[in-house]
Motif scaffolding. Structure first.
Motif, PDB file in Angstrom:
ATOM      1  N   ARG A  16      14.583  35.299 -14.593  1.00  0.00           N
ATOM      2  CA  ARG A  16      15.094  34.575 -13.528  1.00  0.00           C
ATOM      3  C   ARG A  16      14.319  34.315 -12.470  1.00  0.00           C
ATOM      4  O   ARG A  16      14.188  33.165 -12.061  1.00  0.00           O
ATOM      5  N   SER A  17      13.378  35.320 -12.239  1.00  0.00           N
ATOM      6  CA  SER A  17      12.368  35.212 -11.216  1.00  0.00           C
ATOM      7  C   SER A  17      10.952  34.363 -11.634  1.00  0.00           C
ATOM      8  O   SER A  17      10.259  34.319 -10.634  1.00  0.00           O
ATOM      9  N   ARG A  73       9.403  52.652 -15.497  1.00  0.00           N
ATOM     10  CA  ARG A  73       9.110  52.552 -13.857  1.00  0.00           C
ATOM     11  C   ARG A  73      10.108  53.588 -13.216  1.00  0.00           C
ATOM     12  O   ARG A  73      10.265  53.711 -12.030  1.00  0.00           O
ATOM     13  N   ASP A 122      17.401  31.392 -16.222  1.00  0.00           N
ATOM     14  CA  ASP A 122      18.284  32.178 -16.469  1.00  0.00           C
ATOM     15  C   ASP A 122      19.123  32.012 -17.983  1.00  0.00           C
ATOM     16  O   ASP A 122      19.678  31.060 -17.746  1.00  0.00           O
ATOM     17  N   PHE A 178      11.938  49.506 -18.130  1.00  0.00           N
ATOM     18  CA  PHE A 178      12.570  50.219 -17.216  1.00  0.00           C
ATOM     19  C   PHE A 178      12.407  51.587 -17.048  1.00  0.00           C
ATOM     20  O   PHE A 178      12.442  52.019 -16.067  1.00  0.00           O
ATOM     21  N   TYR A 196      25.983  48.935 -20.400  1.00  0.00           N
ATOM     22  CA  TYR A 196      24.824  48.713 -21.297  1.00  0.00           C
ATOM     23  C   TYR A 196      24.985  49.072 -22.580  1.00  0.00           C
ATOM     24  O   TYR A 196      24.610  48.005 -23.221  1.00  0.00           O
ATOM     25  N   PHE A 206       8.848  45.480 -21.498  1.00  0.00           N
ATOM     26  CA  PHE A 206       8.688  45.630 -23.006  1.00  0.00           C
ATOM     27  C   PHE A 206       8.634  44.129 -23.659  1.00  0.00           C
ATOM     28  O   PHE A 206       8.152  43.963 -24.472  1.00  0.00           O
ATOM     29  N   LYS A 233      23.018  39.939 -21.952  1.00  0.00           N
ATOM     30  CA  LYS A 233      22.869  40.217 -23.381  1.00  0.00           C
ATOM     31  C   LYS A 233      24.025  39.314 -24.126  1.00  0.00           C
ATOM     32  O   LYS A 233      23.663  38.676 -24.897  1.00  0.00           O
ATOM     33  N   ILE A 238      11.434  53.778 -24.439  1.00  0.00           N
ATOM     34  CA  ILE A 238       9.931  53.450 -24.603  1.00  0.00           C
ATOM     35  C   ILE A 238       9.153  53.879 -23.306  1.00  0.00           C
ATOM     36  O   ILE A 238       9.506  53.896 -22.227  1.00  0.00           O
TER      37      ILE A 238
HETATM   38  N1  LIG Z   1      12.232  50.188 -21.861  1.00  0.00           N
HETATM   39  C1  LIG Z   1      13.053  50.941 -22.593  1.00  0.00           C
HETATM   40  O1  LIG Z   1      12.900  52.133 -22.736  1.00  0.00           O
HETATM   41  C2  LIG Z   1      13.990  50.419 -23.607  1.00  0.00           C
HETATM   42  C3  LIG Z   1      14.730  51.141 -24.503  1.00  0.00           C
HETATM   43  C4  LIG Z   1      15.745  50.557 -25.350  1.00  0.00           C
HETATM   44  C5  LIG Z   1      15.837  49.202 -25.268  1.00  0.00           C
HETATM   45  N2  LIG Z   1      15.396  48.378 -24.410  1.00  0.00           N
HETATM   46  C6  LIG Z   1      15.549  47.160 -24.391  1.00  0.00           C
HETATM   47  O2  LIG Z   1      14.286  46.195 -24.289  1.00  0.00           O
HETATM   48  C7  LIG Z   1      14.297  45.019 -23.358  1.00  0.00           C
HETATM   49  C8  LIG Z   1      13.521  44.847 -22.212  1.00  0.00           C
HETATM   50  O3  LIG Z   1      13.777  46.108 -21.570  1.00  0.00           O
HETATM   51  P1  LIG Z   1      12.729  46.390 -20.426  1.00  0.00           P
HETATM   52  O4  LIG Z   1      12.829  48.126 -20.200  1.00  0.00           O
HETATM   53  O5  LIG Z   1      11.612  45.935 -20.554  1.00  0.00           O
HETATM   54  O6  LIG Z   1      13.581  45.932 -19.057  1.00  0.00           O
HETATM   55  P2  LIG Z   1      12.894  45.518 -17.669  1.00  0.00           P
HETATM   56  O7  LIG Z   1      11.470  45.643 -17.626  1.00  0.00           O
HETATM   57  O8  LIG Z   1      13.866  45.579 -16.677  1.00  0.00           O
HETATM   58  O9  LIG Z   1      12.864  43.820 -18.094  1.00  0.00           O
HETATM   59  C9  LIG Z   1      14.028  43.151 -18.183  1.00  0.00           C
HETATM   60  C10 LIG Z   1      13.653  41.683 -17.962  1.00  0.00           C
HETATM   61  O10 LIG Z   1      14.905  40.895 -18.072  1.00  0.00           O
HETATM   62  C11 LIG Z   1      14.856  39.794 -17.368  1.00  0.00           C
HETATM   63  N3  LIG Z   1      16.144  39.225 -17.045  1.00  0.00           N
HETATM   64  C12 LIG Z   1      17.200  39.891 -16.696  1.00  0.00           C
HETATM   65  N4  LIG Z   1      18.340  39.039 -16.458  1.00  0.00           N
HETATM   66  C13 LIG Z   1      17.692  37.875 -17.163  1.00  0.00           C
HETATM   67  C14 LIG Z   1      18.440  36.544 -17.335  1.00  0.00           C
HETATM   68  N5  LIG Z   1      19.677  36.478 -17.091  1.00  0.00           N
HETATM   69  N6  LIG Z   1      17.774  35.571 -17.888  1.00  0.00           N
HETATM   70  C15 LIG Z   1      16.465  35.668 -18.053  1.00  0.00           C
HETATM   71  N7  LIG Z   1      15.817  37.070 -17.833  1.00  0.00           N
HETATM   72  C16 LIG Z   1      16.281  38.021 -17.366  1.00  0.00           C
HETATM   73  C17 LIG Z   1      14.176  40.443 -15.996  1.00  0.00           C
HETATM   74  O11 LIG Z   1      13.506  39.602 -14.932  1.00  0.00           O
HETATM   75  P3  LIG Z   1      14.494  38.755 -13.724  1.00  0.00           P
HETATM   76  O12 LIG Z   1      14.941  40.029 -12.908  1.00  0.00           O
HETATM   77  O13 LIG Z   1      13.390  38.126 -13.046  1.00  0.00           O
HETATM   78  O14 LIG Z   1      15.343  38.025 -14.517  1.00  0.00           O
HETATM   79  C18 LIG Z   1      12.991  41.144 -16.801  1.00  0.00           C
HETATM   80  O15 LIG Z   1      11.998  40.651 -16.997  1.00  0.00           O
HETATM   81  C19 LIG Z   1      15.902  45.104 -22.994  1.00  0.00           C
HETATM   82  O16 LIG Z   1      16.733  44.417 -24.008  1.00  0.00           O
HETATM   83  C20 LIG Z   1      16.355  46.664 -23.279  1.00  0.00           C
HETATM   84  O17 LIG Z   1      18.026  46.559 -23.541  1.00  0.00           O
HETATM   85  C21 LIG Z   1      14.298  49.108 -23.524  1.00  0.00           C
END
Ligand SMILES: NC(=O)c1ccc[n+]([C@@H]2O[C@H](COP(=O)([O-])OP(=O)(O)OC[C@H]3O[C@@H](n4cnc5c(N)ncnc54)[C@H](OP(=O)(O)O)[C@@H]3O)[C@@H](O)[C@H]2O)c1
Length: 606
Positions: free
Chosen positions: A231-232, A384, A259, A381, A347, A210, A310, A376
């Motif tokens: 991070r990656s 996936r 990071d 996440f 979380y 997202f 966070k 979403i």
């Molecule tokens: N997807 C949903 O349905 C949903 C629903 C509600 C809220 N959200 C919120 O939307 C946001 C994005 O979610 P998502 O589903 O897209 O998650 P995601 O696909 O798992 O992406 C999370 C990203 O955060 C990065 N990350 C983790 N730790 C980090 C760190 N210490 N420093 C820098 N980057 C870091 C990860 O990459 P690396 O591992 O390489 O660091 C990854 O790119 C989150 O805040 C989540 O809480 C999502």
């Protein structure tokens, strides 16, 4: 104050002559209206001399004090020999104010009173005192205190009112209006969000899910300079392709491994950005780590890994950019902070911290927009992890939302400068079946408008009538139909497609859905049903038979099997949340849980 008015009622009931002090003319008039014999000003210390003068230098038998400082000594002076000094104020206790012992030569007694401790340490005494008080209310001797009510949305006014010390009696904040279903957003001054090209946006977690989708959306709104970090870094092919695509549109994109929990690395990156890019105008903090688990078994590492990106990440972004003239500081939180979510304690806490930071920033006059996203659908996440998404959706009832729809809402939140709102699709009745927090008064308006309780559910009374009227065979058939509709609702299958002799687990019921089914059956039949009832009777027919046995009041199911299935269930649940617990630990956990009756919140803890 409230305590003083309550004390006056008690004193009058005991037939005492009352000397009272108050801080304003209005309050002193009020005391006279209550029938207080002698009224004085608490803002001047002269009251002690005046009381002595009016009592021929004798003073009073009991002093109820909540004044601080020198007033305490004055109050000692007006106490007769053998008198009692009841201290209600806390300030002098905590400031450790020194009191001379001279007054005690007169056989006086001093009582420190803290009602909170009374309730905690002497619950029995508290109960009997309350019973005495309630009897006096029933007799009409005591009356409720005057109060001033503020609706929860006017909380700021409530604090202002208290600050001015104008209230007589108590200030009450209610959720009587609940949380409004529709937040009417005022029409924005500007209709379309347009972002300046000569400015930079930083997106954490911006190389996947997202976060990456949000970066692409920013480009669509005019952004021409992006820094995307994780991070990656841009390791994944999808990330590289997305970055190349944005660059092809003329956007400068820095895709970096950084990071956000490392303050030094973040500071270095910000310094580099200040040198090489247009001014930083916006931040989207979307970095997240998800590691679900039972609260009982969550270790420090699991908490830390989820909280850090966070809590720390947002704090560092906040601290390191405070001197910059940012226009946007966007924090991605989750709808789970509204209702809780079993298995996501870490979380939910992590996201709650983002909301607190957003409020703090706004109180400082800094920009902050925190959004509590629901599931979403197409990226991130949950996209996936289809199984998890389906489980969450069945709990929330509604569909997961498309990222494009979500980002449209984000645009309107930014245009309206709104923060802290939840953006999700939900079916209140489905959610309320699963999450006990839905009973909270703050959701009353949502529950009302969802028509909770007005459904065609059969009430417990109807069930009793059905039990008495139907033959055994008809009763079984009726219950099977009811169970089919409950199971169908959870599994999203038409009831007539459900085979009552097939295991509900084979049909796709997982353990969290099992909890939901048990909660639904308990409320429908008004009877307590252990979760393990499902494992013991995994087909609808067997479950119906079991419920009939229970409703007819001759349940004597064998407890040994129950304990065994509980053990299996708990192991399954632990495995689902990725924790591998020893058999001994789980068996302790089961024994402990079985020793307690299932009720309310407890059911949700797994
Ligand atoms: N997807 C949903 O349905 C949903 C629903 C509600 C809220 N959200 C919120 O939307 C946001 C994005 O979610 P998502 O589903 O897209 O998650 P995601 O696909 O798992 O992406 C999370 C990203 O955060 C990065 N990350 C983790 N730790 C980090 C760190 N210490 N420093 C820098 N980057 C870091 C990860 O990459 P690396 O591992 O390489 O660091 C990854 O790119 C989150 O805040 C989540 O809480 C999502």
């Amino acid at each position: 104050g409230g305590v003083g008015i309550a004390a006056i009622q008690i004193a009058k009931w005991l037939g005492a002559e009352i000397f009272a002090t108050a801080g304003s003319d209005e309050k002193r008039d009020f005391l006279r209206l209550l029938g207080v014999d002698h009224v004085f000003d608490s803002r001047s210390l002269a009251f002690a001399d005046e009381i002595l003068a009016q009592t021929q230098q004798q003073g009073v038998d009991v002093v109820l004090n909540s004044l601080a400082g020198e007033a305490i000594n004055r109050n000692f002076r007006v106490l007769k020999p053998f008198g009692r000094f009841l201290e209600l104020g806390k300030r002098d206790f905590y400031e450790n104010t020194k009191v001379g012992l001279r007054p005690f030569r007169n056989n006086i007694s001093y009582f420190g009173i803290d009602a909170d401790q009374l309730m905690q340490v002497r619950p029995e005494l508290t109960r009997s005192l309350f019973a005495e008080l309630m009897a006096l209310f029933v007799e009409g001797v005591l009356h409720p205190l005057p109060y001033h009510v503020f609706a929860a949305e006017d909380i700021v006014d409530a604090f202002r009112y208290m600050q001015q010390a104008r209230q007589i009696g108590k200030i009450i904040v209610t959720y009587r209006n609940g949380i409004s279903l529709v937040h009417a957003l005022a029409p924005p001054r500007q209709q379309h969000l347009q972002l300046a090209p000569e400015a930079t946006f930083l997106v954490t977690g911006g190389l996947s899910g997202f976060g990456l989708r949000t970066a692409q959306w920013l480009v669509g709104l005019g952004t021409r300079h992006l820094v995307l970090i994780s991070r990656s870094g841009a390791e994944a092919v999808a990330a590289q392709e997305a970055v190349a695509d944005m660059q092809a549109q003329g956007v400068t994109v820095w895709a970096r491994a950084c990071d956000v929990t490392q303050a030094d690395a973040l500071a270095a990156l910000l310094a580099e950005m200040a040198d090489g890019l247009p001014p930083l105008k916006g931040i989207v903090h979307a970095a997240t780590v998800i590691e679900d688990g039972l609260v009982r078994t969550m270790d420090a590492g699991q908490l830390q890994r989820v909280l850090a990106p966070k809590v720390l990440g947002a704090q560092y972004l906040h601290e390191l950019t405070q001197s910059l003239p940012l226009a946007y500081f966007i924090l991605f939180s989750s709808a789970t902070t509204l209702f809780g979510n079993p298995g996501q304690g870490n979380y939910v806490a992590a996201n709650a911290s983002l909301e607190a930071l957003a409020q703090h920033r706004r109180s400082l006059g800094l920009p902050a927009t925190c959004v509590r996203w629901g599931a979403i659908d197409d990226v991130g996440f949950l996209a996936r992890n289809e199984k998890l998404k389906a489980a969450l959706q069945s709990r929330m009832g509604g569909s997961a939302i498309q990222s494009a729809v979500a980002l449209d809402v984000l645009a309107s939140l930014l245009l309206n400068d709104r923060s802290g709102l939840g953006v999700m699709e939900l079916d209140w009745n489905a959610l309320a079946r699963f999450l006990p927090s839905a009973d909270s008064p703050k959701f009353s308006e949502l529950a009302r408008s969802a028509g909770q309780g007005d459904g065609d559910d059969v009430s417990a009374d109807d069930i009793q009538r059905t039990l008495a009227e139907l033959s055994d065979a008809d009763l079984l058939a009726t219950l099977i139909d009811m169970l089919k509709s409950e199971v169908g609702e959870i599994l999203r299958i038409a009831p007539d497609k459900i085979d009552a002799t097939r295991s509900i687990y084979e049909m796709g019921l997982d353990s969290l859905m099992g909890v939901e089914l048990v909660v639904a059956l308990e409320s429908r039949f008004g009877t307590r049903l252990p979760v393990m009832a499902l494992s013991q009777s995994p087909t609808i027919t067997k479950l119906a038979e079991r419920i009939i046995v229970q409703l007819k009041g001759y349940e004597d199911q064998d407890l040994v099997t129950e304990a065994q299935t509980a053990l299996a269930q708990t192991q399954q649940l632990a495995a689902q949340h990725g924790s591998e617990e020893s058999a001994a630990f789980i068996s302790d956990l089961v024994a402990e849980t079985q020793a307690r009756p299932l009720g309310g919140q407890d059911r949700m803890i797994p």
